[in-house]
Design a protein around this motif. Structure first.
Motif, PDB file in Angstrom:
ATOM      1  N   LEU A   1       8.362  -7.590   5.683  1.00  0.00           N
ATOM      2  CA  LEU A   1       8.335  -8.537   4.525  1.00  0.00           C
ATOM      3  C   LEU A   1       9.712  -8.889   4.278  1.00  0.00           C
ATOM      4  N   SER A   2       9.879 -10.346   3.883  1.00  0.00           N
ATOM      5  CA  SER A   2      11.013 -10.752   3.444  1.00  0.00           C
ATOM      6  C   SER A   2      11.126 -10.729   2.015  1.00  0.00           C
ATOM      7  N   LEU A   3      12.382 -10.883   1.346  1.00  0.00           N
ATOM      8  CA  LEU A   3      12.528 -11.066   0.168  1.00  0.00           C
ATOM      9  C   LEU A   3      11.736 -11.950  -0.509  1.00  0.00           C
ATOM     10  N   GLU A   4      11.823 -13.217  -0.145  1.00  0.00           N
ATOM     11  CA  GLU A   4      11.141 -14.578  -0.505  1.00  0.00           C
ATOM     12  C   GLU A   4       9.495 -14.132  -0.469  1.00  0.00           C
ATOM     13  N   GLU A   5       9.012 -13.414   0.474  1.00  0.00           N
ATOM     14  CA  GLU A   5       7.580 -13.241   0.448  1.00  0.00           C
ATOM     15  C   GLU A   5       7.144 -12.156  -0.667  1.00  0.00           C
ATOM     16  N   PHE A   6       8.054 -11.311  -0.986  1.00  0.00           N
ATOM     17  CA  PHE A   6       7.943 -10.226  -1.792  1.00  0.00           C
ATOM     18  C   PHE A   6       7.861 -10.703  -3.045  1.00  0.00           C
ATOM     19  N   LEU A   7       8.913 -11.736  -3.481  1.00  0.00           N
ATOM     20  CA  LEU A   7       8.793 -12.618  -4.734  1.00  0.00           C
ATOM     21  C   LEU A   7       7.551 -13.279  -5.107  1.00  0.00           C
ATOM     22  N   LYS A   8       6.975 -13.659  -3.940  1.00  0.00           N
ATOM     23  CA  LYS A   8       5.721 -14.578  -4.000  1.00  0.00           C
ATOM     24  C   LYS A   8       4.412 -13.641  -4.571  1.00  0.00           C
ATOM     25  N   LEU A   9       4.744 -12.367  -4.460  1.00  0.00           N
ATOM     26  CA  LEU A   9       3.493 -11.538  -4.608  1.00  0.00           C
ATOM     27  C   LEU A   9       3.189 -11.293  -6.161  1.00  0.00           C
ATOM     28  N   PRO A  10       2.066 -10.994  -6.546  1.00  0.00           N
ATOM     29  CA  PRO A  10       1.775 -10.729  -7.852  1.00  0.00           C
ATOM     30  C   PRO A  10       2.422  -9.374  -8.502  1.00  0.00           C
ATOM     31  N   GLU A  11       2.997  -9.508  -9.711  1.00  0.00           N
ATOM     32  CA  GLU A  11       3.629  -8.550 -10.194  1.00  0.00           C
ATOM     33  C   GLU A  11       2.625  -7.232 -10.320  1.00  0.00           C
ATOM     34  N   THR A  12       3.457  -6.026 -10.340  1.00  0.00           N
ATOM     35  CA  THR A  12       2.398  -4.876 -10.473  1.00  0.00           C
ATOM     36  C   THR A  12       2.890  -4.140 -11.679  1.00  0.00           C
ATOM     37  N   LYS A  13       1.886  -3.142 -12.319  1.00  0.00           N
ATOM     38  CA  LYS A  13       2.164  -2.404 -13.209  1.00  0.00           C
ATOM     39  C   LYS A  13       2.135  -0.831 -12.768  1.00  0.00           C
ATOM     40  N   PRO A  14       3.085  -0.128 -12.797  1.00  0.00           N
ATOM     41  CA  PRO A  14       4.535  -0.412 -13.190  1.00  0.00           C
ATOM     42  C   PRO A  14       5.204  -1.068 -12.121  1.00  0.00           C
ATOM     43  N   ALA A  15       6.361  -1.725 -12.504  1.00  0.00           N
ATOM     44  CA  ALA A  15       6.762  -2.841 -11.554  1.00  0.00           C
ATOM     45  C   ALA A  15       7.099  -2.156 -10.273  1.00  0.00           C
ATOM     46  N   SER A  16       7.332  -3.241  -9.150  1.00  0.00           N
ATOM     47  CA  SER A  16       7.422  -2.961  -7.939  1.00  0.00           C
ATOM     48  C   SER A  16       8.942  -3.180  -7.543  1.00  0.00           C
ATOM     49  N   GLU A  17       9.710  -2.715  -6.754  1.00  0.00           N
ATOM     50  CA  GLU A  17      11.235  -3.091  -6.359  1.00  0.00           C
ATOM     51  C   GLU A  17      11.027  -3.335  -4.952  1.00  0.00           C
ATOM     52  N   PHE A  18      12.088  -4.217  -4.415  1.00  0.00           N
ATOM     53  CA  PHE A  18      12.277  -4.495  -2.901  1.00  0.00           C
ATOM     54  C   PHE A  18      13.489  -4.082  -2.396  1.00  0.00           C
ATOM     55  N   PHE A  19      13.642  -3.381  -1.364  1.00  0.00           N
ATOM     56  CA  PHE A  19      14.862  -3.446  -0.610  1.00  0.00           C
ATOM     57  C   PHE A  19      14.504  -2.823   0.855  1.00  0.00           C
ATOM     58  N   ASP A  20      15.471  -3.251   1.808  1.00  0.00           N
ATOM     59  CA  ASP A  20      15.078  -2.769   3.235  1.00  0.00           C
ATOM     60  C   ASP A  20      13.954  -3.257   3.610  1.00  0.00           C
ATOM     61  N   GLY A  21      13.456  -4.421   3.407  1.00  0.00           N
ATOM     62  CA  GLY A  21      12.065  -4.882   3.949  1.00  0.00           C
ATOM     63  C   GLY A  21      10.815  -4.141   3.368  1.00  0.00           C
ATOM     64  N   ARG A  22      10.975  -3.245   2.534  1.00  0.00           N
ATOM     65  CA  ARG A  22       9.876  -2.420   1.783  1.00  0.00           C
ATOM     66  C   ARG A  22       9.865  -2.452   0.230  1.00  0.00           C
ATOM     67  N   ILE A  23       8.542  -2.105  -0.177  1.00  0.00           N
ATOM     68  CA  ILE A  23       8.131  -2.261  -1.454  1.00  0.00           C
ATOM     69  C   ILE A  23       8.127  -0.959  -2.052  1.00  0.00           C
ATOM     70  N   TYR A  24       8.698  -0.631  -3.198  1.00  0.00           N
ATOM     71  CA  TYR A  24       8.574   0.644  -3.710  1.00  0.00           C
ATOM     72  C   TYR A  24       8.125   0.357  -5.223  1.00  0.00           C
ATOM     73  N   GLN A  25       7.025   1.091  -5.620  1.00  0.00           N
ATOM     74  CA  GLN A  25       6.681   1.043  -6.849  1.00  0.00           C
ATOM     75  C   GLN A  25       7.179   2.135  -7.958  1.00  0.00           C
ATOM     76  N   LYS A  26       7.679   1.491  -8.878  1.00  0.00           N
ATOM     77  CA  LYS A  26       8.324   2.240  -9.957  1.00  0.00           C
ATOM     78  C   LYS A  26       7.285   3.392 -10.340  1.00  0.00           C
ATOM     79  N   THR A  27       7.819   4.542 -11.084  1.00  0.00           N
ATOM     80  CA  THR A  27       6.888   5.554 -11.641  1.00  0.00           C
ATOM     81  C   THR A  27       6.555   5.013 -13.093  1.00  0.00           C
ATOM     82  N   MET A  28       5.519   5.624 -13.616  1.00  0.00           N
ATOM     83  CA  MET A  28       5.023   5.068 -15.027  1.00  0.00           C
ATOM     84  C   MET A  28       5.824   5.907 -15.990  1.00  0.00           C
ATOM     85  N   PRO A  29       6.266   5.133 -17.007  1.00  0.00           N
ATOM     86  CA  PRO A  29       7.069   5.744 -17.942  1.00  0.00           C
ATOM     87  C   PRO A  29       6.193   6.674 -18.831  1.00  0.00           C
ATOM     88  N   GLN A  30       6.856   7.790 -19.262  1.00  0.00           N
ATOM     89  CA  GLN A  30       6.106   8.635 -20.088  1.00  0.00           C
ATOM     90  C   GLN A  30       6.843   8.524 -21.614  1.00  0.00           C
TER      91      GLN A  30
END
Length: 192
Positions: A11-40
Motif C-alpha cells: 500500500l502506498s501513502l496516497e492509497e492509505f490516505l484515500k481509505l475511510p478513517e477508522t475508530k480508533p484512528a489508523s496510522e501508516f508507515f513502512d507500507g503497513r497500517i497500524y490501528q491505534k488502541t482505543m483510549p480508556q
C-alpha cells in the motif's frame, strides 16, 4: 493492531490516505497500517485536560495551539499522536484564515499517552520519527507508572517520576512550571 495491505501489492501513502478513517484512528508507515488502541479513562482524561491547559497558556498570546488526535502526514508516514502542539506561525491556514483540515507537517511537540495493554514501542517510534523530522519535544506519558519520558533532539530520553519534577514544555510557552504531581493530579476524583 496491524492491518495488512492488500496481498497483491504494498500500500502506498496516497492509497492509505484515500481509505475511510477508522475508530480508533489508523496510522501508516513502512507500507503497513497500524490501528491505534482505543483510549480508556485515564488516557482520555489526561488528553482532554492537558490539551485544554496547553491552550489556556498558548492560545491567548497566539504562541501555539494544541490539538487532539490530529493526523500529521510527512516524510512518508501518516500518524495520529494523542496530542500535538504547533507553534502559531506553523499552523496550516487557508486563504480565509481558517485552519486547514490537512496537516502535512511535523508537530513542534508530540505527546503520546499509554492506555492499558498498549505497547509503548510504536508510540516511541512515532516520537523518534517526529524528532528526526524537526519536532522540538516529545513526551510519553504512562498513567499506570505515573511517569513521563521526555524526548528531545540529540539527547538521551529522561524519565521523570518524582511528584515535584518540573516537566519541560515547548520553549515558546516560556516558564510554565508544570510538575508530575500536577499532571497526574488531574486523574484524582477524591470524594469528600
Amino acid at each position: 493492531m496491524t492491518i495488512s495491505p492488500p496481498a497483491s501489492s504494498t500500500l502506498s501513502l496516497e492509497e492509505f490516505l484515500k481509505l475511510p478513517e477508522t475508530k480508533p484512528a489508523s496510522e501508516f508507515f513502512d507500507g503497513r497500517i497500524y490501528q491505534k488502541t482505543m483510549p480508556q479513562g485515564k488516557h482520555s482524561l489526561i488528553q482532554t485536560v492537558f490539551t485544554s491547559a496547553i491552550n489556556q497558556v498558548a492560545v491567548p498570546k497566539r504562541i501555539a495551539h494544541a490539538f487532539t488526535e490530529l493526523r500529521c502526514t510527512f516524510d512518508g508516514r501518516s500518524i495520529v499522536p494523542d496530542i500535538t502542539v504547533f507553534e502559531w506561525s506553523r499552523i496550516p491556514v487557508g486563504a480565509a484564515g481558517e485552519v486547514e483540515n490537512v496537516f502535512p507537517i511535523y508537530p513542534d511537540w508530540t505527546i503520546g499517552i499509554l492506555s492499558p495493554d498498549q505497547r509503548p514501542t510504536r508510540v516511541i517510534n512515532n516520537i523518534l520519527f517526529c524528532l528526526n523530522n524537526g519536532t522540538q519535544l516529545g513526551w510519553l506519558i504512562d498513567p499506570a507508572e505515573k511517569t513521563v519520558i521526555i524526548f528531545q533532539p540529540n539527547q538521551q530520553p529522561i524519565a521523570l517520576e518524582d511528584q515535584s519534577d518540573i516537566l519541560p514544555v515547548l520553549s515558546r510557552l516560556g516558564d510554565w512550571p508544570l510538575t508530575i504531581g500536577e499532571l497526574f493530579g488531574w486523574l484524582s476524583f477524591v470524594k469528600h
